[in-house]
Design a protein around this motif. Structure first.
Motif, PDB file in Angstrom:
ATOM      1  N   LYS A 189       4.914  87.088  26.987  1.00  0.00           N
ATOM      2  CA  LYS A 189       5.074  85.911  27.836  1.00  0.00           C
ATOM      3  C   LYS A 189       5.260  84.650  26.990  1.00  0.00           C
ATOM      4  O   LYS A 189       6.109  83.799  27.289  1.00  0.00           O
ATOM      5  CB  LYS A 189       3.859  85.753  28.736  1.00  0.00           C
ATOM      6  N   SER A 199       4.456  74.533  23.406  1.00  0.00           N
ATOM      7  CA  SER A 199       4.730  75.669  24.283  1.00  0.00           C
ATOM      8  C   SER A 199       5.321  76.798  23.463  1.00  0.00           C
ATOM      9  O   SER A 199       5.636  76.651  22.274  1.00  0.00           O
ATOM     10  CB  SER A 199       5.700  75.259  25.397  1.00  0.00           C
ATOM     11  N   SER A 200       5.461  77.944  24.104  1.00  0.00           N
ATOM     12  CA  SER A 200       6.118  79.113  23.532  1.00  0.00           C
ATOM     13  C   SER A 200       5.526  79.469  22.159  1.00  0.00           C
ATOM     14  O   SER A 200       4.310  79.488  21.985  1.00  0.00           O
ATOM     15  CB  SER A 200       7.628  78.870  23.446  1.00  0.00           C
ATOM     16  N   LYS A 212       8.689  82.233  27.051  1.00  0.00           N
ATOM     17  CA  LYS A 212       8.555  80.939  27.724  1.00  0.00           C
ATOM     18  C   LYS A 212       9.535  79.931  27.135  1.00  0.00           C
ATOM     19  O   LYS A 212       9.990  80.069  25.991  1.00  0.00           O
ATOM     20  CB  LYS A 212       7.120  80.418  27.568  1.00  0.00           C
TER      21      LYS A 212
END
Length: 472
Positions: A85, A258-259, A89
């Motif tokens: 995930k 993020s990610s 992302k």
């Protein structure tokens, strides 16, 4: 080099010769070193994947929840699903961020986290493909100073991550992290100093060899307890997760990531947990020594010590998981008070006491392990009394922060200064916060309104807006 390293460098000189028990790398070859490096990399990554499952299942059992149980048997593949995930992302970039530092900060945190295990001994000398080599990638006379310098350097990734985003909440988390590391790295370093004095070496293999008969965690209980508390604060775990306090700072310095950039921070945090656990085992829990060699002499030979070392590391890891499931986050001023007013003075006093004992040992030539154990018990009792003894001015200080005396009753409608004690506190029952400047202007505008004019909430708001425009 870190603050702790600069403090340790002049003071951590050996008192007596450490002997010839250090690891021998004379038979090392380049491919053996490469093989050890690949093993350490795979060991840390697989350990992080496994500890994510252990932590989530363990916390769920402590809190009467099922935990992950869908992806794979017993939820074993949940960490793989989470990693997938994170990779898939959206990886956004902030328009106003310092691009280079914004990208380098998480990489720096993860890179420094991988460097600590290079000097951690997993076991004694073994034979690998006909070559005799210790179960350790590298070692040198100041290996523990190297560990302190690397772990301290890793916090720059947190500070730069918060600053480079040019955002408020990440900056608050980064500043808190800097204050936390300064406070608790000093007490941790002072507790490690006593191990240097008792072992007469800063080499990790030499420190493990010095614990062949008794672990330093038993002979020097105060140092061990101070280190355990400091290591939890060092890796930002509950009850000391103030830099990342999700309830008030929304994950601190990692808010704007993020990610995979967030995943680097996430990976570095859990590897640092393994780092402090391995250092704890090496310095205080006998390293790869089994502890029952008197019962089974072969337990400290061959590949068995590697099993004991990994089991001890996971035991310390589970202790940190346990504290997360049972303790709550402490208040920030209490956190600073614990570090500066208790841990640092106590660790400094214990260090002076151990230095005196080791000076006696250097002149007498005898063993001081028994004397250290007696002094440790006495010092531990004094620590508990000092910690549990109530402070005489706490009630007066709390009353001063609330704007009243310790025995005064709160009058209805009484106003108080929420920032009187240096940090904001909520009002007590019966107290009320002062009226805000905007509400005061709105009330004044409502009182000056012509008779018969409708002055409701909307009218008061428009009057306050016009008054603000006039003030501007």
């Amino acid at each position: 080099m870190s603050t702790a390293s600069l403090i340790l460098a002049p003071a951590a000189l050996p008192v007596v010769a450490s002997g010839d028990a250090k690891a021998d790398f004379s038979g090392e070859t380049w491919w053996l070193t490469l093989l050890k490096a690949v093993f350490l990399l795979a060991f840390l990554i697989l350990s992080v994947i496994m500890v994510l499952w252990v932590e989530r299942r363990g916390l769920a059992r402590m809190q009467t929840r099922p935990g992950p149980n869908v992806n794979g048997p017993f939820g074993l593949f949940q960490a793989i699903a989470d990693a997938t995930k994170l990779i898939l992302k959206e990886d956004f970039w902030l328009g106003g961020a310092e691009k280079l530092l914004y990208l380098a900060a998480p990489i720096l945190t993860a890179f420094t986290a991988f460097m600590v295990y290079a000097v951690i001994p997993f076991g004694p000398e073994v034979s690998i493909l006909g070559h005799h080599t210790p179960l350790q990638m590298a070692d040198f006379p100041v290996a523990i100073l190297y560990v302190l310098a690397v772990t301290s350097f890793g916090v720059y990734g947190i500070i730069l991550g918060g600053w480079s985003t040019h955002s408020t909440y990440p900056l608050l988390g980064a500043v808190r992290s800097a204050a936390q590391v300064i406070s608790y790295e000093l007490s941790m370093s002072l507790s490690i100093l006593t191990v240097f004095l008792a072992s007469a070496t800063m080499s990790t293999s030499g420190i493990v060899a010095a614990q062949d008969r008794m672990w330093w965690g038993v002979a020097m209980i105060p140092s061990f307890l101070i280190y355990v508390v400091s290591m939890v604060g060092e890796v930002n775990r509950l009850p000391f997760d103030l830099p990342e306090a999700e309830g008030e700072l929304v994950a601190g310095h990692m808010v704007e990531y993020s990610s995979m950039k967030f995943a680097w921070y996430f990976l570095g945090e859990y590897i640092n947990m393994f780092n402090v656990s391995a250092v704890c085992v090496t310095l205080f829990l006998g390293g790869w020594h089994s502890g029952f060699g008197w019962l089974w002499p072969g337990s400290n030979e061959g590949w068995w010590p590697m099993l004991w070392f990994i089991a001890k590391v996971w035991t310390v890891m589970f202790f940190m998981i346990w504290t997360r499931g049972t303790l709550v986050r402490i208040r920030y001023d209490h956190f600073m008070k614990l570090g500066w007013k208790f841990l640092i003075p106590v660790s400094l006093g214990w260090f002076v006491l151990v230095a005196v004992v080791q000076g006696y040992r250097a002149f007498s030539g005898g063993s001081t392990r028994g004397l250290l154990m007696v002094l440790a018990v006495v010092f531990l009792v004094a620590m508990l009394i000092l910690l549990l003894l109530p402070a005489g001015d706490d009630g007066a200080a709390d009353g001063a922060r609330a704007g009243r005396g310790t025995g005064d009753l709160v009058a209805p409608g009484e106003e108080f200064d929420a920032y009187a004690g240096g940090y904001p506190v909520p009002p007590m029952p019966g107290q009320s916060l002062p009226i805000t400047p905007r509400a005061r202007r709105a009330a004044a505008a409502a009182s000056l309104a012509p008779a018969g004019a409708a002055v409701g909430p909307a009218g008061a708001q428009s009057a306050a807006t016009s008054q603000e425009g006039t003030d501007d």
